[in-house]
Every structure is written in C-alpha cells, then in structure tokens.
Design a protein around this motif. Sequence first.
Motif, PDB file in Angstrom:
ATOM      1  N   GLU A 131       0.829  -1.204   0.000  1.00  0.00           N
ATOM      2  CA  GLU A 131       0.000   0.000   0.000  1.00  0.00           C
ATOM      3  C   GLU A 131       0.865   1.256   0.000  1.00  0.00           C
ATOM      4  O   GLU A 131       2.000   1.236   0.488  1.00  0.00           O
ATOM      5  CB  GLU A 131      -0.912   0.047   1.238  1.00  0.00           C
ATOM      6  CG  GLU A 131      -1.863  -1.111   1.398  1.00  0.00           C
ATOM      7  CD  GLU A 131      -1.348  -2.128   2.385  1.00  0.00           C
ATOM      8  OE1 GLU A 131      -2.166  -2.833   3.005  1.00  0.00           O
ATOM      9  OE2 GLU A 131      -0.122  -2.229   2.547  1.00  0.00           O
ATOM     10  N   SER A 132       0.291   2.316  -0.506  1.00  0.00           N
ATOM     11  CA  SER A 132       0.941   3.624  -0.464  1.00  0.00           C
ATOM     12  C   SER A 132      -0.140   4.694  -0.513  1.00  0.00           C
ATOM     13  O   SER A 132      -1.302   4.398  -0.828  1.00  0.00           O
ATOM     14  CB  SER A 132       1.922   3.796  -1.625  1.00  0.00           C
ATOM     15  OG  SER A 132       1.247   3.685  -2.868  1.00  0.00           O
ATOM     16  N   GLY A 133       0.259   5.927  -0.189  1.00  0.00           N
ATOM     17  CA  GLY A 133      -0.653   7.048  -0.323  1.00  0.00           C
ATOM     18  C   GLY A 133      -1.233   7.583   0.967  1.00  0.00           C
ATOM     19  O   GLY A 133      -1.962   8.579   0.953  1.00  0.00           O
ATOM     20  N   GLY A 134      -0.932   6.933   2.081  1.00  0.00           N
ATOM     21  CA  GLY A 134      -1.436   7.435   3.344  1.00  0.00           C
ATOM     22  C   GLY A 134      -0.747   8.733   3.753  1.00  0.00           C
ATOM     23  O   GLY A 134       0.221   9.163   3.118  1.00  0.00           O
ATOM     24  N   GLY A 135      -1.256   9.342   4.808  1.00  0.00           N
ATOM     25  CA  GLY A 135      -0.644  10.582   5.287  1.00  0.00           C
ATOM     26  C   GLY A 135      -1.561  11.322   6.227  1.00  0.00           C
ATOM     27  O   GLY A 135      -2.552  10.779   6.715  1.00  0.00           O
ATOM     28  N   LEU A 136      -1.197  12.571   6.465  1.00  0.00           N
ATOM     29  CA  LEU A 136      -1.946  13.461   7.366  1.00  0.00           C
ATOM     30  C   LEU A 136      -2.740  14.454   6.518  1.00  0.00           C
ATOM     31  O   LEU A 136      -2.179  15.088   5.614  1.00  0.00           O
ATOM     32  CB  LEU A 136      -0.982  14.199   8.283  1.00  0.00           C
ATOM     33  CG  LEU A 136      -1.572  15.282   9.188  1.00  0.00           C
ATOM     34  CD1 LEU A 136      -2.553  14.678  10.175  1.00  0.00           C
ATOM     35  CD2 LEU A 136      -0.452  16.030   9.908  1.00  0.00           C
ATOM     36  N   VAL A 137      -4.018  14.575   6.812  1.00  0.00           N
ATOM     37  CA  VAL A 137      -4.886  15.478   6.054  1.00  0.00           C
ATOM     38  C   VAL A 137      -5.882  16.109   7.013  1.00  0.00           C
ATOM     39  O   VAL A 137      -6.233  15.510   8.036  1.00  0.00           O
ATOM     40  CB  VAL A 137      -5.598  14.713   4.915  1.00  0.00           C
ATOM     41  CG1 VAL A 137      -6.520  13.647   5.463  1.00  0.00           C
ATOM     42  CG2 VAL A 137      -6.324  15.645   3.981  1.00  0.00           C
ATOM     43  N   GLN A 138      -6.323  17.306   6.701  1.00  0.00           N
ATOM     44  CA  GLN A 138      -7.341  17.962   7.515  1.00  0.00           C
ATOM     45  C   GLN A 138      -8.715  17.383   7.215  1.00  0.00           C
ATOM     46  O   GLN A 138      -8.973  16.881   6.113  1.00  0.00           O
ATOM     47  CB  GLN A 138      -7.334  19.457   7.245  1.00  0.00           C
ATOM     48  CG  GLN A 138      -6.116  20.175   7.790  1.00  0.00           C
ATOM     49  CD  GLN A 138      -6.234  21.683   7.669  1.00  0.00           C
ATOM     50  OE1 GLN A 138      -6.916  22.200   6.784  1.00  0.00           O
ATOM     51  NE2 GLN A 138      -5.564  22.403   8.553  1.00  0.00           N
ATOM     52  N   ALA A 139      -9.584  17.489   8.185  1.00  0.00           N
ATOM     53  CA  ALA A 139     -10.966  17.051   7.986  1.00  0.00           C
ATOM     54  C   ALA A 139     -11.566  17.761   6.781  1.00  0.00           C
ATOM     55  O   ALA A 139     -11.346  18.956   6.580  1.00  0.00           O
ATOM     56  CB  ALA A 139     -11.781  17.329   9.240  1.00  0.00           C
ATOM     57  N   GLY A 140     -12.292  16.983   5.979  1.00  0.00           N
ATOM     58  CA  GLY A 140     -12.850  17.517   4.744  1.00  0.00           C
ATOM     59  C   GLY A 140     -11.965  17.319   3.537  1.00  0.00           C
ATOM     60  O   GLY A 140     -12.413  17.515   2.394  1.00  0.00           O
ATOM     61  N   GLY A 141     -10.738  16.916   3.770  1.00  0.00           N
ATOM     62  CA  GLY A 141      -9.783  16.723   2.681  1.00  0.00           C
ATOM     63  C   GLY A 141      -9.911  15.354   2.034  1.00  0.00           C
ATOM     64  O   GLY A 141     -10.814  14.571   2.361  1.00  0.00           O
ATOM     65  N   SER A 142      -8.991  15.085   1.122  1.00  0.00           N
ATOM     66  CA  SER A 142      -9.016  13.842   0.351  1.00  0.00           C
ATOM     67  C   SER A 142      -7.649  13.176   0.337  1.00  0.00           C
ATOM     68  O   SER A 142      -6.608  13.850   0.454  1.00  0.00           O
ATOM     69  CB  SER A 142      -9.430  14.126  -1.099  1.00  0.00           C
ATOM     70  OG  SER A 142     -10.730  14.654  -1.171  1.00  0.00           O
ATOM     71  N   LEU A 143      -7.668  11.872   0.192  1.00  0.00           N
ATOM     72  CA  LEU A 143      -6.465  11.083  -0.035  1.00  0.00           C
ATOM     73  C   LEU A 143      -6.805   9.959  -1.003  1.00  0.00           C
ATOM     74  O   LEU A 143      -7.956   9.503  -1.051  1.00  0.00           O
ATOM     75  CB  LEU A 143      -5.939  10.457   1.265  1.00  0.00           C
ATOM     76  CG  LEU A 143      -5.150  11.322   2.238  1.00  0.00           C
ATOM     77  CD1 LEU A 143      -4.840  10.527   3.506  1.00  0.00           C
ATOM     78  CD2 LEU A 143      -3.862  11.839   1.611  1.00  0.00           C
ATOM     79  N   ARG A 144      -5.793   9.510  -1.738  1.00  0.00           N
ATOM     80  CA  ARG A 144      -5.962   8.354  -2.617  1.00  0.00           C
ATOM     81  C   ARG A 144      -4.919   7.310  -2.247  1.00  0.00           C
ATOM     82  O   ARG A 144      -3.714   7.557  -2.354  1.00  0.00           O
ATOM     83  CB  ARG A 144      -5.783   8.748  -4.075  1.00  0.00           C
ATOM     84  CG  ARG A 144      -6.140   7.621  -5.055  1.00  0.00           C
ATOM     85  CD  ARG A 144      -5.615   7.950  -6.435  1.00  0.00           C
ATOM     86  NE  ARG A 144      -6.221   7.136  -7.472  1.00  0.00           N
ATOM     87  CZ  ARG A 144      -5.656   6.922  -8.658  1.00  0.00           C
ATOM     88  NH1 ARG A 144      -4.483   7.469  -8.936  1.00  0.00           N
ATOM     89  NH2 ARG A 144      -6.266   6.191  -9.560  1.00  0.00           N
ATOM     90  N   LEU A 145      -5.410   6.162  -1.787  1.00  0.00           N
ATOM     91  CA  LEU A 145      -4.527   5.055  -1.466  1.00  0.00           C
ATOM     92  C   LEU A 145      -4.377   4.147  -2.689  1.00  0.00           C
ATOM     93  O   LEU A 145      -5.321   3.971  -3.463  1.00  0.00           O
ATOM     94  CB  LEU A 145      -5.081   4.245  -0.301  1.00  0.00           C
ATOM     95  CG  LEU A 145      -5.411   5.009   0.985  1.00  0.00           C
ATOM     96  CD1 LEU A 145      -5.846   4.023   2.067  1.00  0.00           C
ATOM     97  CD2 LEU A 145      -4.243   5.847   1.450  1.00  0.00           C
ATOM     98  N   SER A 146      -3.198   3.575  -2.814  1.00  0.00           N
ATOM     99  CA  SER A 146      -2.933   2.592  -3.864  1.00  0.00           C
ATOM    100  C   SER A 146      -2.443   1.310  -3.238  1.00  0.00           C
ATOM    101  O   SER A 146      -1.821   1.324  -2.176  1.00  0.00           O
ATOM    102  CB  SER A 146      -1.876   3.115  -4.843  1.00  0.00           C
ATOM    103  OG  SER A 146      -2.297   4.294  -5.488  1.00  0.00           O
ATOM    104  N   CYS A 147      -2.709   0.213  -3.905  1.00  0.00           N
ATOM    105  CA  CYS A 147      -2.229  -1.090  -3.448  1.00  0.00           C
ATOM    106  C   CYS A 147      -1.755  -1.849  -4.684  1.00  0.00           C
ATOM    107  O   CYS A 147      -2.569  -2.215  -5.544  1.00  0.00           O
ATOM    108  CB  CYS A 147      -3.338  -1.845  -2.740  1.00  0.00           C
ATOM    109  SG  CYS A 147      -2.925  -3.551  -2.321  1.00  0.00           S
ATOM    110  N   ALA A 148      -0.462  -2.075  -4.755  1.00  0.00           N
ATOM    111  CA  ALA A 148       0.131  -2.765  -5.892  1.00  0.00           C
ATOM    112  C   ALA A 148       0.346  -4.235  -5.558  1.00  0.00           C
ATOM    113  O   ALA A 148       0.857  -4.566  -4.483  1.00  0.00           O
ATOM    114  CB  ALA A 148       1.461  -2.115  -6.256  1.00  0.00           C
TER     115      ALA A 148
END
Length: 122
Positions: free
Chosen positions: A6-23
């Motif tokens: 997996e990759s793409g995790g992190g710290l984000v503010q509420a209301g924000g977006s993230l995209r995780l990937s799994c290879a």
Amino acid sequence: QVQLVESGGGLVQAGGSLRLSCAASERTFSSLAMGWFRQAPGKGRDFVTTISASGGSTDYAHSVKGRFTISRDNAKNTVYLQMNSLKAEDTAVHYCAAARHPSYYHGDYSSWGQGTQVTVSS
C-alpha cells in the motif's frame, strides 16, 4: 500468496481527500477480489470496501458510502481507494487484501499488505 504494497497514506485535515494505492505482485491479480480494511488504535480490523475481480461489483461499509470509492486497474495490478470528505473517525491504518471472492469478512482474505497510516486532523 500475492504480495501487496500500500501507499498514499498521510496526514490530512478534515474535509480533505487522499488516494490510497495497493500494488500486487501477481499476474493472477485480475482473478482476485480485493478489499480495504482499517484498524484504529485499540480496535479491531473493520471492513471498508470490496471490489470484484472484474471491477464490476463493489460494496462499502455504511460509514464510508458516498465518500470513498474503490477501483482497480488490472493492467497495472493495482487497486485504489479514493477517500473524500475525510473525518477524524477515518483515522486508522488502512490495509488492502486479496480474496477469491468479494467479502465483508476479513477471514476470507488470504493476502494482506503491511498497511498505510491515514490520519485526519479535526
């Protein structure tokens, strides 16, 4: 067993977006259903979403429905989790996993990634 990263995790503010990937390492990826689970500190591993081998069928936990979208690219051996409108309660380690068929039950998944941390600040 297929190896998953997996990759793409992190710290984000509420209301924000993230995209995780799994290879995935295996060419058999296109024959496997995939799922995302998450585990918050001190809690069990909870189902988030699952997708069929073809990508034609998906299902979501009630808590993420309408905010998260699972998709896959079988040509790239990769599954994605687009997370929008993130909330503090989405904070957890997120894991991808492979199974023979789509399932809500973590015991049906035979291969797991190492997990990626998602932290949502309020």
